[in-house]
Scaffold this motif. Sequence first.
Motif, PDB file in Angstrom:
ATOM      1  N   ALA B  32      16.482  27.802  14.224  1.00  0.00           N
ATOM      2  CA  ALA B  32      16.125  28.910  15.114  1.00  0.00           C
ATOM      3  C   ALA B  32      17.261  29.924  15.104  1.00  0.00           C
ATOM      4  O   ALA B  32      17.063  31.102  14.838  1.00  0.00           O
ATOM      5  CB  ALA B  32      15.890  28.404  16.523  1.00  0.00           C
ATOM      6  N   PHE B  33      18.459  29.451  15.364  1.00  0.00           N
ATOM      7  CA  PHE B  33      19.646  30.294  15.248  1.00  0.00           C
ATOM      8  C   PHE B  33      20.880  29.397  15.293  1.00  0.00           C
ATOM      9  O   PHE B  33      20.771  28.184  15.516  1.00  0.00           O
ATOM     10  CB  PHE B  33      19.711  31.363  16.359  1.00  0.00           C
ATOM     11  N   THR B  34      22.007  29.972  15.037  1.00  0.00           N
ATOM     12  CA  THR B  34      23.255  29.207  15.002  1.00  0.00           C
ATOM     13  C   THR B  34      24.358  30.018  15.660  1.00  0.00           C
ATOM     14  O   THR B  34      24.248  31.247  15.748  1.00  0.00           O
ATOM     15  CB  THR B  34      23.643  28.871  13.548  1.00  0.00           C
ATOM     16  N   LEU B  35      25.378  29.338  16.099  1.00  0.00           N
ATOM     17  CA  LEU B  35      26.526  30.057  16.645  1.00  0.00           C
ATOM     18  C   LEU B  35      27.441  30.546  15.527  1.00  0.00           C
ATOM     19  O   LEU B  35      28.412  31.246  15.780  1.00  0.00           O
ATOM     20  CB  LEU B  35      27.329  29.145  17.579  1.00  0.00           C
ATOM     21  N   GLY B  36      27.167  30.142  14.322  1.00  0.00           N
ATOM     22  CA  GLY B  36      27.999  30.579  13.214  1.00  0.00           C
ATOM     23  C   GLY B  36      29.345  29.890  13.183  1.00  0.00           C
ATOM     24  O   GLY B  36      30.337  30.473  12.764  1.00  0.00           O
ATOM     25  N   VAL B  37      29.374  28.660  13.636  1.00  0.00           N
ATOM     26  CA  VAL B  37      30.639  27.907  13.651  1.00  0.00           C
ATOM     27  C   VAL B  37      30.530  26.781  12.625  1.00  0.00           C
ATOM     28  O   VAL B  37      29.600  25.984  12.678  1.00  0.00           O
ATOM     29  CB  VAL B  37      30.902  27.311  15.050  1.00  0.00           C
ATOM     30  N   ALA B  38      31.483  26.736  11.722  1.00  0.00           N
ATOM     31  CA  ALA B  38      31.468  25.664  10.723  1.00  0.00           C
ATOM     32  C   ALA B  38      32.057  24.390  11.347  1.00  0.00           C
ATOM     33  O   ALA B  38      33.048  24.462  12.080  1.00  0.00           O
ATOM     34  CB  ALA B  38      32.290  26.082   9.520  1.00  0.00           C
ATOM     35  N   ASP B  58      23.451  33.147  24.109  1.00  0.00           N
ATOM     36  CA  ASP B  58      22.185  33.888  24.204  1.00  0.00           C
ATOM     37  C   ASP B  58      21.151  33.212  23.321  1.00  0.00           C
ATOM     38  O   ASP B  58      21.372  33.067  22.110  1.00  0.00           O
ATOM     39  CB  ASP B  58      22.381  35.336  23.730  1.00  0.00           C
ATOM     40  N   VAL B  60      18.407  33.534  21.178  1.00  0.00           N
ATOM     41  CA  VAL B  60      17.718  34.637  20.496  1.00  0.00           C
ATOM     42  C   VAL B  60      16.430  34.175  19.831  1.00  0.00           C
ATOM     43  O   VAL B  60      15.668  34.992  19.320  1.00  0.00           O
ATOM     44  CB  VAL B  60      18.636  35.323  19.455  1.00  0.00           C
ATOM     45  N   ARG B 121      20.087  32.590  28.878  1.00  0.00           N
ATOM     46  CA  ARG B 121      21.533  32.560  28.603  1.00  0.00           C
ATOM     47  C   ARG B 121      21.992  31.190  29.072  1.00  0.00           C
ATOM     48  O   ARG B 121      21.929  30.907  30.271  1.00  0.00           O
ATOM     49  CB  ARG B 121      22.215  33.675  29.372  1.00  0.00           C
ATOM     50  N   LEU B 142      37.932  31.605  17.466  1.00  0.00           N
ATOM     51  CA  LEU B 142      37.527  32.925  16.979  1.00  0.00           C
ATOM     52  C   LEU B 142      36.158  32.881  16.308  1.00  0.00           C
ATOM     53  O   LEU B 142      35.576  33.908  16.003  1.00  0.00           O
ATOM     54  CB  LEU B 142      38.552  33.439  15.956  1.00  0.00           C
ATOM     55  N   SER B 143      35.647  31.651  16.103  1.00  0.00           N
ATOM     56  CA  SER B 143      34.418  31.522  15.326  1.00  0.00           C
ATOM     57  C   SER B 143      33.241  32.178  16.010  1.00  0.00           C
ATOM     58  O   SER B 143      32.404  32.805  15.373  1.00  0.00           O
ATOM     59  CB  SER B 143      34.100  30.044  15.088  1.00  0.00           C
ATOM     60  N   GLN B 145      32.764  34.659  19.133  1.00  0.00           N
ATOM     61  CA  GLN B 145      33.493  35.373  20.179  1.00  0.00           C
ATOM     62  C   GLN B 145      32.750  35.455  21.516  1.00  0.00           C
ATOM     63  O   GLN B 145      33.382  35.402  22.561  1.00  0.00           O
ATOM     64  CB  GLN B 145      33.877  36.755  19.673  1.00  0.00           C
ATOM     65  N   PRO B 146      31.406  35.563  21.519  1.00  0.00           N
ATOM     66  CA  PRO B 146      30.753  35.697  22.828  1.00  0.00           C
ATOM     67  C   PRO B 146      30.844  34.439  23.683  1.00  0.00           C
ATOM     68  O   PRO B 146      30.736  34.514  24.894  1.00  0.00           O
ATOM     69  CB  PRO B 146      29.289  35.988  22.464  1.00  0.00           C
ATOM     70  N   PHE B 186      23.529  46.441  15.317  1.00  0.00           N
ATOM     71  CA  PHE B 186      24.853  46.786  14.772  1.00  0.00           C
ATOM     72  C   PHE B 186      24.774  47.712  13.546  1.00  0.00           C
ATOM     73  O   PHE B 186      25.491  47.519  12.569  1.00  0.00           O
ATOM     74  CB  PHE B 186      25.639  45.513  14.435  1.00  0.00           C
TER      75      PHE B 186
END
Lengths: 504, 223
Positions: B32-38, B58, B60, B121, B142-143, B145-146, B186
């Motif tokens: 569905a989505f990821t936090l983008g953290v390895a 969030d 999404v 949220r 830093l992986s 930021q929100p 963005f």
Amino acid sequence: MPTEHLHRETASSATTTPGARGRRLSRPPAALLFLLVATFVLGGVWALTVPPFQAPDEFAHVAYVQSLAERGDLPGDGNRPLESTEQHLATGAANSLQTAQQLLVKPEWSKRQENLWSAREDRLGEHARADGGGPNPASSNPPLSYLSMVVPYEAASGGDFFARLSAMRLASVLLLLVTVTAVWLLAGTVFGPRRPQQLAAAALAGLLPMMTFLSASVGPDSLLYALSALTLWLGARVILGNARVVDVVALCAVTGLAVLTKATAYALIPAVALAVLVGAWRAREGLRRVAVAGLVATAAFALVVTPWLVIARANDRPATGQLQGASPASDVNARELASYVWEYYLPRLPFQTEYAPLGEWPQAYETWFKRAVGAFGWLEIRWPPAVYAGLLAVWLALIGGAAVALFRRRRTVDRLLMAFFVLAVVSLLAGLHWSEYRIAESSGGLLSQGRYLFPLLPLAGLVPAAALLALPNRWRAPALGAFVGGLIVLQLFSIGLVATRFYA
Amino acid sequence: MRRRALLAFGAVVGVGLIALVAVAGLEHKSGAFTLGVAPAAGVARVAPQQELCQRPIDVVAPFEKVWLQLGTYGRPGQPFALTVSDASSDRTIARARVATRYGDNEALTVPLPRTVPEGERVAVCVRNAGDRAIAPYGNSGLSNQPSAAYRDGDKQGGDVAFVFIRDEPSTVLGLVPSIVERASLFHGGWSSTAAYWVLLGLLLVAPASLAALAVRAAVRDST
């Protein structure tokens, strides 16, 4: 390449009235105009689809432009950060750095996060745009392309950071239109005003997805490709037109501008020198003409390049960028260098030692081909291997067709024009291998990318153009249609591939 | 000649478009989505009865499963509870309990009893219900930021590598509306989902039509 340049149009237009001929010559060819609009639309889609900073080193190039625009100074000040507070905030909000090269990581998808970032950006003062300008991976590049990007940056200065980034990307796409036009003109110079050949050549430059992707990002490549294409076209004109002064001046000025864009362009200089000498020699006015042409060429080049060399020297900056390699030239082992180049393309011979940094043989397929036809983002977005194999088969078929056409016209081929093209190819490849070898010696890794060959893309465009001539007359039009249609399909798949990687 | 050129062009583009739609219709995406953290290393040592939360996140896209990787310091897996709650009010949205049947450094997909809807949220928390420590994997702070990781309310230096997964994988074709919406972010204040739908329409129609006109003009001018 066949060189039935110009004469055919003169002959065919003898039957038309002078007025009609004048109108025909002054009006841009419809095929070129349609191709340019198609190229711009695709470039615009790429510019507005790829997330911020998901093209090679775009963050560094944007920081360079912002330093020029906001501080009026080149980046590289050791007491300052690489990027401004504004860029740092935007990069974090869009999750750009984490996304780079990491297939499993996506850019920020939350509208709420975008709104939060926007509110924070609104609260930033003017200084937040101007506090960058520190050491930057791109700061060894000459400034011309970055100066050209200041114009769209300023034009969109009323918008937010990403609006300015989008404006710069769209302006960069305009440079691709210059490349396409120059390739069209080059094909016209080589083949004569044969629209199918010109369209085939220009379509490769305008519609190859990697070319569009790179030209729709912020960086020096788009301008370099445009100036290289102009250089190759003007070089052909100088050779075939007996070095008219205006052509020589234009050729050397454009080459100078290319050198002010990226150090890669120094590789064009041997071919440019050959073009001037051949053109002047062909004028049959003796050594005096050759000397005058040489002087004019040198003066035009020096006039363009010298101011930057002076500024760079005065500011203790590297004027020739990446030409200054990682390890000193005295460290180069000629035998090992030769072995590296050999193994790059050909199977290793029994007496050769394996050059460790090279990957699976042939490295040329991975670096020059696969990364030139499809390695988007930070190289992480790839096609399945079968797609590369299929595209290679098509490319080899086109080369085969071009070779047949060349063989059939071997008696009329302008060999010195061919020598000009070959020298351009060999010089660039030699320069790239020299740099890569020296970097590999100090870092142990290979750094070349397929896009480094794109200054030669205009010559690659001549391949499908020539291949059409190998076909029977009745097959040429359908082949042209299939070729251009194939490029459109490749574009749609590429945009889909990239959109899926970032947004699905 | 022109007709044959256009037929060839149309055939290639037509087959290409059919293939594109087919690929997009057959390729499925379960994320569905990821936090983008390895998942590079353990983010924090979570002792028995301690809780590690990543918040605020969030949502999404709706999800029914959460992927994570757990370290157990060479011991057998410890039971834990995974809770998705409202980030502001702490209201529990979904909660699942995982027993001990997993190994050290194993990746786990935890099914939730209900869908976490889009637009929420949330905080996603791992509470150690065993008697030995565990360590959810992640990367530096830093992986993502929100959001940030908190152990029993104390902010940690890392982010947890959560991936949020759908029960029913979607085809790429089915995800086109989401792709359009996400791509519009963005790219400047001017951009909007509506503008990107227009851009998609332009992409599907304009380049092929213009290229066909270019081929037609080139062949016409050559005869």
